[in-house]
Design a protein around this motif. Structure first.
Motif, mmCIF file in Angstrom:
data_model
loop_
_atom_site.group_PDB
_atom_site.id
_atom_site.type_symbol
_atom_site.label_atom_id
_atom_site.label_comp_id
_atom_site.label_asym_id
_atom_site.label_seq_id
_atom_site.Cartn_x
_atom_site.Cartn_y
_atom_site.Cartn_z
ATOM 1 N N ALA A 26 54.888 -45.257 -16.437
ATOM 2 C CA ALA A 26 55.028 -46.500 -17.206
ATOM 3 C C ALA A 26 54.028 -46.526 -18.360
ATOM 4 O O ALA A 26 54.355 -46.988 -19.462
ATOM 5 N N ALA A 27 52.823 -46.028 -18.115
ATOM 6 C CA ALA A 27 51.818 -45.974 -19.179
ATOM 7 C C ALA A 27 52.238 -45.006 -20.278
ATOM 8 O O ALA A 27 52.067 -45.298 -21.472
ATOM 9 N N TYR A 105 41.737 -48.538 -15.047
ATOM 10 C CA TYR A 105 42.276 -49.894 -14.912
ATOM 11 C C TYR A 105 41.342 -50.920 -15.562
ATOM 12 O O TYR A 105 41.793 -51.815 -16.276
ATOM 13 N N SER A 106 40.042 -50.794 -15.303
ATOM 14 C CA SER A 106 39.073 -51.750 -15.847
ATOM 15 C C SER A 106 39.073 -51.747 -17.375
ATOM 16 O O SER A 106 38.978 -52.804 -18.006
ATOM 17 N N ARG A 107 39.166 -50.564 -17.946
ATOM 18 C CA ARG A 107 39.220 -50.473 -19.420
ATOM 19 C C ARG A 107 40.513 -51.077 -19.950
ATOM 20 O O ARG A 107 40.507 -51.796 -20.949
ATOM 21 N N PHE A 118 47.585 -48.669 -22.610
ATOM 22 C CA PHE A 118 48.437 -47.626 -22.042
ATOM 23 C C PHE A 118 47.732 -46.274 -22.051
ATOM 24 O O PHE A 118 47.860 -45.494 -21.111
ATOM 25 N N LYS A 119 46.988 -46.026 -23.112
ATOM 26 C CA LYS A 119 46.274 -44.754 -23.226
ATOM 27 C C LYS A 119 45.221 -44.636 -22.118
ATOM 28 O O LYS A 119 45.071 -43.573 -21.504
ATOM 29 N N SER A 120 44.513 -45.713 -21.861
ATOM 30 C CA SER A 120 43.501 -45.711 -20.807
ATOM 31 C C SER A 120 44.126 -45.426 -19.447
ATOM 32 O O SER A 120 43.627 -44.597 -18.684
ATOM 33 N N GLY A 126 46.171 -40.250 -14.878
ATOM 34 C CA GLY A 126 46.675 -38.871 -14.883
ATOM 35 C C GLY A 126 45.654 -37.886 -14.334
ATOM 36 O O GLY A 126 45.991 -37.020 -13.520
ATOM 37 N N ILE A 127 44.404 -38.011 -14.759
ATOM 38 C CA ILE A 127 43.353 -37.128 -14.238
ATOM 39 C C ILE A 127 43.139 -37.391 -12.750
ATOM 40 O O ILE A 127 43.004 -36.462 -11.957
#
Length: 144
Positions: A26-27, A105-107, A118-120, A126-127
């Motif tokens: 989704a991100a 999530y926090s960022r 979405f990038k965060s 992903g990592i």
């Protein structure tokens, strides 16, 4: 109690993987679709965060009650690859993955209204997902 926790930990892993994959995809869709990160997207990313944290709590309990965890920690066990996986590699890698997912999530929740949320999620989830997949003890995966 130990066996029940062990089974619970093994089967919640499916929810963890499913939630992380859904949140990650989704991100990516939001990132490449050039959408803005909304409260709905933030809630969707909780599908990855909540099962990961639940799994971590159960894993910490297991680490202290399992004969493969802390009670097995010794120099001799470091020479055995399976013992080292359970007492050191798996827990340490999972802690790193949980921290990265939590940071992502926090960022992202502070980036409502921006595409960078979405990038965060995409980068940190992903990592974290990659680390989890690398250190799942596949030899004891349910069904093997």
């Amino acid at each position: 109690m130990y066996t029940g926790l062990q089974h619970l930990h093994s089967y919640i892993a499916y929810l963890v993987l499913l939630g992380l994959i859904i949140s990650f995809l989704a991100a990516l869709a939001g990132l490449f679709g050039n959408r803005t990160f909304s409260d709905k997207d933030r809630k969707l990313s909780l599908l990855g965060l909540i099962p990961v944290h639940l799994q971590w709590v159960i894993g910490v309990i297991l680490y202290f009650v399992s004969p493969r965890g802390l009670p097995n920690f010794s120099g001799e066990a470091m020479g055995d690859s399976v013992a080292r996986l359970y007492m050191l590699e798996h827990p340490l890698t999972m802690i790193i993955a949980v921290v990265l997912i939590t940071i992502g999530y926090s960022r992202a929740k502070r980036m409502l209204g921006k595409n960078a949320g979405f990038k965060s999620i995409a980068i940190f989830y992903g990592i974290g997902l990659a680390l989890i997949l690398l250190r799942i003890p596949w030899i004891s995966w349910p069904g093997n």
